[in-house]
Each structure stands twice: as C-alpha cells, then as structure tokens.
Design an enzyme around this catalytic site. Structure first.
Site, short mmCIF file in Angstrom:
data_model
loop_
_atom_site.label_atom_id
_atom_site.label_comp_id
_atom_site.label_asym_id
_atom_site.label_seq_id
_atom_site.Cartn_x
_atom_site.Cartn_y
_atom_site.Cartn_z
N GLU A 14 0.72 -1.12 0.00
CA GLU A 14 0.02 -0.02 0.18
C GLU A 14 1.06 1.21 -0.01
OE1 GLU A 14 -2.46 3.27 0.43
OE2 GLU A 14 -0.69 2.68 1.40
N CYS A 61 -5.68 4.66 5.71
CA CYS A 61 -5.59 3.43 5.07
C CYS A 61 -6.85 2.49 4.77
CB CYS A 61 -4.52 2.28 5.87
SG CYS A 61 -3.88 0.91 4.81
N CYS A 64 -5.46 -1.67 5.84
CA CYS A 64 -5.79 -1.97 7.15
C CYS A 64 -7.07 -1.29 7.75
CB CYS A 64 -4.55 -1.74 8.04
SG CYS A 64 -3.46 -0.34 7.68
N HIS A 68 -6.83 1.97 12.38
CA HIS A 68 -6.90 3.49 12.71
C HIS A 68 -8.36 3.93 13.45
CE1 HIS A 68 -2.86 4.32 11.19
NE2 HIS A 68 -3.24 3.61 10.10
N ARG A 462 -0.07 -5.00 10.93
CA ARG A 462 1.35 -4.62 10.38
C ARG A 462 2.29 -4.31 11.55
NH1 ARG A 462 -2.28 -3.86 6.63
NH2 ARG A 462 -1.60 -4.61 4.48
N SER A 485 4.12 1.04 10.05
CA SER A 485 5.03 1.11 8.76
C SER A 485 6.02 2.26 9.01
CB SER A 485 4.31 1.25 7.36
OG SER A 485 3.68 0.16 7.08
N CYS A 529 2.95 -0.33 4.42
CA CYS A 529 1.74 0.30 4.32
C CYS A 529 1.94 1.73 4.50
CB CYS A 529 0.82 -0.14 5.33
SG CYS A 529 -1.09 0.42 4.99
N CYS A 532 -0.17 5.18 5.47
CA CYS A 532 -0.59 5.07 7.03
C CYS A 532 0.72 5.82 7.61
CB CYS A 532 -0.44 3.71 7.51
SG CYS A 532 -1.70 2.72 7.38
#
Lengths: 550, 314
Positions: A14, A61, A64, A68, A462, A485, A529, A532
C-alpha cells in the site's frame, strides 16, 4: 563502492515506497527506505470535532481499514474517560480479528507469494503430481487432478492470450525461485482461491460494521450496530468465520510451511535486532493484563529479557526526514513541519523520506507479526508457543531462525491461526450476553472540562499503532499517530541508526542487480503500508505553520 | 451459444455458480445501470466471451488503496474473473508482480501499445503545490504522471472521493494543494465518488462502456446517473420513521435498536446522492444506516469540510 539499485515503485504494497540498495560482492551492503508521499491528515484534524477523528484517521489506509478507526476511537475515549460496554469490546475485538484474518491472507497470497512462486513454471506442472502434493500437505476441500488441471488450463489460456495483466514483465525464471512446478501450481491455484475467500471474509466486517473497506459503526462510547445483535446476524458471522478459519487452517498454513521448506536459507536472511508490541485484543476490561496478544519489548534478540514497554519512551526523529529540523519528541509534544518545497532526495547525508523515524528508548524497533509472536513466545503464550515450536520442528529449523524474512512470514501465518481460533470464544460470549438480555452497546459520556489528553494503543496486522490526542473546548488541539510502517520502513534517525527494513536488507543476496527479486522478498515480508506511515502534526505552533503554508 | 461461452458456463459451474445465478446477477446489474431487460443477455455476453480483453491502466496517487480494496470485494463477477477473463489489467501497483524498472517499463509499453484505447482508472488525488512535490512515483510527481497517462486514454474513470474531488488530503488546510484529477489536469472524467465507492457502480460503468461502447449518462459532477441519481434519503429503508418523526437521539438506545431515523444524529442522507440503500456493500450485507451509523455524505464533493462535524444535525 558497490552498485546502487533503486526500486521505485515498490509494488504489491500500500502506498508509494522507494527502496535503494548498494550491492557489493553479490550482497546488499547498504540500504535506504523512502516514503514518497505526504498528505498531512494530522494537520487537517486540527481544530475539528474529536468525534470525527476516527473517521478521518481511518482514511490513512483502506487496506488495514479498521485499525486507525479503532486506535482513534480509543484515544478519544481515553481522553473523555468513558469505559465502553462489554458487547462493544467484543464486537471491536471481532472486527480486529477479522481484519487480521483478511489482511494476512491477502498479504501472503496477493502481495508476497509472487516473490517465492513462479507462476509461469506452474504451466509445466503435472496436475496429478500436484494433487498428490496437495493431499500430502493439507486437508483443503479443493484439490484433485481435475481441479489442478482446470486451474492450469485457465492459466494457460490467460498466458496464451498475450495479455499478461498483473503477471506481465515480472521475474519469472529468476534463479532465486526454488519451488518445483507442482508446488508453483498449487500455490497459483490458491492465489485465485484466496481472491474469493477475501471477498467473502470481508463480509465479517460488513455484518457489524456496515461495509468493508472503511467500516462505519464505531463511535466514541461504543458501537452503533445494536440492531444487528440478532440471531441471524450472529449466525451469519459464525458461518463466514468458519469458512475463513477453515481456509487458514487447511490452505494458508500448509502453503506457508510447504513454501518455507524450499526456502530455509531465508531463515538466516533479513533479521533485525529489537522488537516492540503494544499488544491487543483485550479479553476483559483490564489492560494490558487481559490482552490476547501480549504487550512486550525485546531488545537485542534477548527473549528471556522481554519487558513491559512504556509509551512514554517513544520519540520521533526528523533529521533524515523531509521536515524542518527539531529535537526528537514524544508524540504528545511533537513539533514537526513539512518542508515547504518540492523535496530533494538525499540518501547519503541528507533528508530522504516523508516517513519519520520512531524510536523506543532511542532504539529502532521492528513491529508486526514477528514482534508479536516473539513477545508471546517469550511470555509462554498457551497457543502461540506450541504453534511456533511445532512449526520449527516440522521445518527442522531452530527457533532462532525466526529472526529473519522467513520467520516474519511464518509468524504472520501462525498468529492468524491463533487469533482466528480465539474468535469463536468471543462470538459465544456475545451470544451469552444477548441471551441473558444484555444488548448494551453504547455508554454515554460528557465532554471533559479544560484540556484532556488520551492515548489509544493497538497492535494491528502490520504492528504496533498508537494514536495520541489532546482536546480543548471540544476541539482537537493536537493529534499524532505513530504507525507500524513508520516504525518498520522509517529512515535513519538523528543518531544515524538505520530503520528496521534498512537493517534487515543488509546481507541480502542479489543474484542479478537488474532483477532484484531477493530485495523485494525482505521488503514485502514487512507488509509495508506507506500511506499510513506519513503524516504530520504541528501542535504548539499551529499559527506559524499556517503563515508558512500561505 | 458458441464454444467460448459454453466454456465460461462450465467454469462457472465448476465454481458452484449456476448459470441461473449468473443470469440473476446480470439482471441485477442491468437494472442497476438503468438498461431495459432486453439487455440482460448482452450483459451476460460481456462477461462470457470477450474477444480481446479491454486494457486498463490503473494509477495510484494520494490515496489509501481503499478503492482498489473495494473492487477486490466485487462478488459478481469475482475479482479473479474481472482480472483474468473480463479486463486486461496492464498496470496496477497493488497487485502487479513486477516492481521498479520492470513496472515502469510495463506502464510505458502498455501506454504505447494501447494509446487511445485503454481505460485509465485513477485512485487518489494529485498534489499541485510546490510543483506537485508532495507525491511522487519513480521520481516523477503525480502531476507529471497524470499529464502523461490520462489524456492518452479512451476514458478516464476516477474511482473514489480522492480522484473525483480531491478527497481527505484536500480538506482544509490542504497542505499539499491536492485536487481531483479532472480539476488538476483540466480534463473530463467519469467520477465514481464514495469513500470508498461501491464496486457494483464501478463494474456497472465498465459494463456500460463494454456493452454500448460509450460511457453512462452523467450528472453535472460527472457521476453516472444510474448510481447517483437519487438521494440516500429518498431510498432509505428508514424513511417512514422520518415521516412519522421517529428519531434516534442516542446510540445504543431502544430507538436505535428499533431502527428509527438517524436524522438527528447527523445523517447526511438527505443531501447525498448515492445508491447505498439499494445496492448495499459486500454482496448486499449492509450499509452505514443499516448498521445504525448516520451517513457521512462521502459521495459529495468536499464532504470532509462541508459535511463536518459529522455528528451534528443538518
């Protein structure tokens, strides 16, 4: 000095990521990870209604998609001091666990597998031999020579059409591919099956969360889906959970073990040093004691020394990131400004990424499935420890081989199995509550007087995720998040220590610098990702920023 | 029925989808895109036997990949059929095997080979401040990439709120000067907004194009009328509660459990054009109002500024 190789765009992730490595003597000797986009969601949050923050930050994101949303709603709840009802806790756990199932299946098959599986080689497989192989490793419901023959025929028709789509111009035939044609065909067949399973598994989110991606049923104080606490909705959930979990047990896990058995050398490549897990999935109202995936920090690979981390020890560095220089700060006090220019990429001695460099106690930490599984293993987790021991035994590798690219990919699969199994108990708890007449899903709350601060700590697909908010007069005064990330893919820090992925890449063999497949393996094992990972806050000097921005 | 088509139905049945199920889906899709029932067999044909799969180049700018994920959740046709049998996905960063130089080469080869013929799907907004410096791919800004790739397409489909209207990164104070693709590049686009949009509306638009050789009828914001012609409110299953003045005033309350109207909780259904209550998400499982959450108006331009604070009555 060796050859510099730049891989940009890194695909099958991502977001927008650039990886640069220096190769000497057939191995990576230096590496740089660079986030290539800045959106500024935290800045956009300034002055808005705190109840809107979960919906805004969720848009960091869409992969995922639930993570968040949850971290943000928890941060606001911490700030306004509300305790959510039991049913809301259970439903949020189920949504989190469904996210793990979905995310990890998609990661393995659609984002990572093509690093290990040569689809073109699958055309040479013998369908009968593939069926025997499949029968020997799994109890999958799909299989048999006719099945594999039809998959192979479908692939052949596709390749013969000359329109190779997503498989065009890739690394097929690369010497680093080690699977026999039959294993390649089995994995390719499951790649397609997984595409279907993920679409169905996403319905788990829709049942109590309206839709996937971007669920819409969490609010500060609980969840909104009280009208869905009905026998038919819960049964629907149970049914899809069973189907998904069966795929994980009978297809995903056997595939990972089968593929890993051909790549055991990757048990010594791609490791890092320190590991952090906030932990998640509270089984009662008590945290961190009741977290199904436990909280812990491991330094210098010392499993015996696993300790309880304190969020106060997190800082973010910006010396090598495209922000105006400043001291490393804790998220509550962060004071960062994006450069007001088209940034220049200077990996050698300057700034080179939109990601910041988070540090725990001044050290870079890997977060994610491997960190969680190591922490759980070190703490003697009742489900994780035997799973890890059995898998290592099956593969004939020591537990220390977990500190690697192979270990990261295996850990992801193993935790999916464990978390998926735990879901059944939670669903039954929900049933018991509803049966007993408890359908409370929301706790009302009042705005705090003066300034209030809150933190939401999660551990998501993640890795470790934290949201920090401060509220004043019913408005967001400060908002910051430190995401998986950013931990894993962030650049060097003020002390010039590499980020985890940079460290992990050192020593990676590269057979052909023009086709750096091996580099992709380690990068993908972190499941980057990037959207994010990049965002910024300017809590105390908002005015200054606004003037600069104009 | 020709050989290719027969093979298609055999394959479907092999996957446990009967021909009848498939025709039922085609009927649903035909109705969704607003065509008469006479078109049902033709819609079926589009999926059953495309001679050459139409090329698609899919660009990612400032976004969260939620729109790609939404299309991955398509159930009729499933995404593997969409990618392996219906369309030719020439470039899509999230799923393509090639990376770096190989990916770049693939993009440029596809643009050259199919110039004027490919469908360009765009996900994400374009940064315009600092010469577009806040977003890059392979060292080039989104702005440069968009200027090169979009005008050479047969049609540009903006999937989602970000590429349609700028989306979340364009909300105040819009640090990167983000804009929707049509505005940033000065071109006409088909907009399928939503955060994310329903994949059925994307598939419907593509089918319309494949079937009739032209794009569906659009409203003045570039949105296909078959999906965005009516408000959520006008199609809402809770509408009678609104008329009877039966409102939810607290989440989790008895009124919420009875599915009363969410107007007083901040629902933006009355000013949001979309087909969520009819199409629903994830194979018809639910949509926000059904899950007890007010609509946030995500298919309207600038909804992050115009519809907020979300939980305040209109």
């Amino acid at each position: 000095m060796g050859n510099r190789i730049t891989i940009d765009p890194i695909t099958r992730i991502e977001g927008h990521l650039r990886i640069e490595v220096e190769v000497s003597g057939g191995k990576v000797v230096n590496a740089w990870s660079s986030g290539q986009m800045f959106r500024g969601i935290e800045l956009i949050l300034q002055g808005r209604d705190p109840r809107d923050a979960p919906l805004f930050t969720q848009r960091s994101c869409g992969v995922c998609t639930q993570t968040h949303y949850l971290a943000s709603v928890r941060a606001v709840e911490d700030a306004v001091r509300v305790t959510i009802p039991d049913n809301a806790r259970i439903i949020r756990n189920l949504m989190s666990a469904a996210q793990f199932q979905h995310d990890h299946i998609v990661h393995f098959y659609h984002l990572h597998a093509l690093d290990w599986v040569d689809v073109v080689s699958a055309l040479k497989a013998d369908p009968k031999a593939t069926a025997s192989l499949s029968d020997s490793v799994s109890n999958a419901s799909m299989g048999g020579a006719a099945y594999f023959k039809s998959v192979q025929q479908r692939l052949k028709t596709f390749v013969d059409s000359g329109q190779l789509g997503p498989f065009a111009n890739a690394y097929w035939g690369h010497p680093a591919y080690k699977l026999p044609p039959e294993a390649n065909l089995m994995a390719a067949a499951h790649y397609v099956e997984a595409l279907r399973i993920q679409a169905r598994a996403a319905r788990l989110h829709a049942i109590f969360g309206a839709k996937n991606p971007h669920l819409q049923s969490f609010v500060v104080g609980g969840v909104t889906c009280v009208a869905d606490l009905t026998p038919d909705r819960i049964a629907e959930f149970l049914y899809i959970w069973k189907e998904t979990q069966s795929f994980i047990e009978n297809v995903y896990i056997p595939d990972v073990v089968a593929v890993a058995s051909f790549y055991k050398d990757w048990g010594a490549i791609g490791g890092t040093t320190n590991f952090l897990a906030w932990g998640d999935l509270p089984e009662t109202g008590k945290e961190p004691e009741s977290l199904f995936m436990p909280r812990g920090v491991i330094k210098k690979r010392d499993l015996a020394g696993v300790a309880m981390p304190q969020q106060e020890k997190v800082t973010e560095h910006v010396k090598r990131s495209w922000y105006v220089d400043g001291e490393p700060k804790h998220p509550y006090k962060g004071e960062t400004k994006p450069l007001q220019e088209n940034p220049t990429y200077k990996p050698d001695d300057g700034k080179y990424s939109w990601l910041k460099a988070p540090r725990y106690d001044n050290e870079p930490c890997e977060v994610g499935p491997l960190a969680r599984v190591l922490v759980a293993y070190a703490k003697g987790h009742a489900m994780i420890k035997p799973l890890v021991d059995q898998t290592c035994q099956k593969l004939g590798i020591p537990v220390t081989a977990l500190f690697s690219t192979l270990g990261r990919t295996a850990a992801r699969a193993l935790e999916t199995l464990a978390i998926g199994k735990a879901m059944e108990g939670w669903i039954m708890q929900l049933v018991e509550n509803v049966k007993g007449g408890n359908t409370k899903t929301y706790q009302s709350w009042d705005w705090p007087k003066g300034e209030a601060m809150g933190v939401g700590l999660n551990d998501v697909a993640r890795g470790s995720l934290g949201h920090w908010i401060s509220i004043e007069n019913k408005k967001i005064k400060n908002y910051q998040y430190v995401v998986p990330s950013t931990w894993n893919l962030g650049p060097r820090c003020g002390n010039n220590k590499m980020g985890p992925v940079e460290e992990a890449l050192i020593g990676t063999p590269v057979a052909d610098p023009k086709q750096p497949l091996e580099v992709l393996r380690t990068v993908h094992s972190f499941d980057p990702c990037i959207a994010c990972g990049v965002h910024v806050i300017d809590p105390d000097s908002n005015q200054v920023y606004k003037i600069k921005a104009l | 029925m020709d050989k290719e088509q027969r093979k298609f139905y055999e394959r479907l049945e092999g996957k446990g989808v009967s021909r009848r199920d498939f025709m039922r889906y085609c009927t649903f899709l035909t109705a969704t895109v607003g065509l008469s029932a006479a078109y049902v067999p033709k819609v079926a044909e589009v999926f059953a036997a495309p001679t050459q799969r139409p090329p698609v180049i899919w660009l990612h700018f400032a976004e969260c990949t939620g729109c790609s994920e939404a299309v991955l959740r398509s159930t009729y046709p499933y995404i593997d059929d969409l990618v392996l049998e219906v369309l030719s996905l020439e470039y899509h960063e999230t799923v393509m095997a090639a990376a770096g130089q190989q990916a770049e080469d693939q993009l440029h080869a596809a643009v050259k080979k199919y110039e004027g013929k490919y469908i360009c799907v765009v996900e994400g907004a374009i940064a315009t401040k600092f010469n577009g410096g806040y977003g890059k791919i392979a060292g080039r800004t989104f702005l440069e990439v968009g200027k090169e790739i979009c005008p050479k397409a047969a049609a540009v489909i903006c999937l989602g709120a970000c590429s349609s209207f700028g989306g979340i990164q364009a909300a105040k104070p819009n640090p990167g000067g983000y804009k929707g693709v049509g505005e940033a590049l000065g071109i006409k686009t088909v907009n399928i907004p939503g955060c994310p949009p329903n994949p059925v509306n994307f598939v419907g638009t593509v089918v319309n194009y494949l079937l009739l050789g032209k794009l569906p009828v659009l409203d003045n914001l570039g949105r296909p009328l078959f999906a965005y012609g009516k408000t959520i409110h006008d199609q809402c299953p809770r509408r009678s509660h609104f008329e009877n003045e039966e409102f939810v005033t607290e989440f989790g309350s008895p009124e919420a459990a009875m599915g009363y109207c969410l107007y007083k909780m901040g629902c933006r259904g009355p000013e949001t054009f979309n087909n969520c209550p009819i199409a629903k998400f994830n194979d018809g499982t639910s949509f926000p109002i059904e899950a007890g959450h007010p609509c946030i108006g995500c298919s309207e331009p600038d909804f992050w500024d115009k519809m907020t604070p979300f939980f305040k009555e209109m």
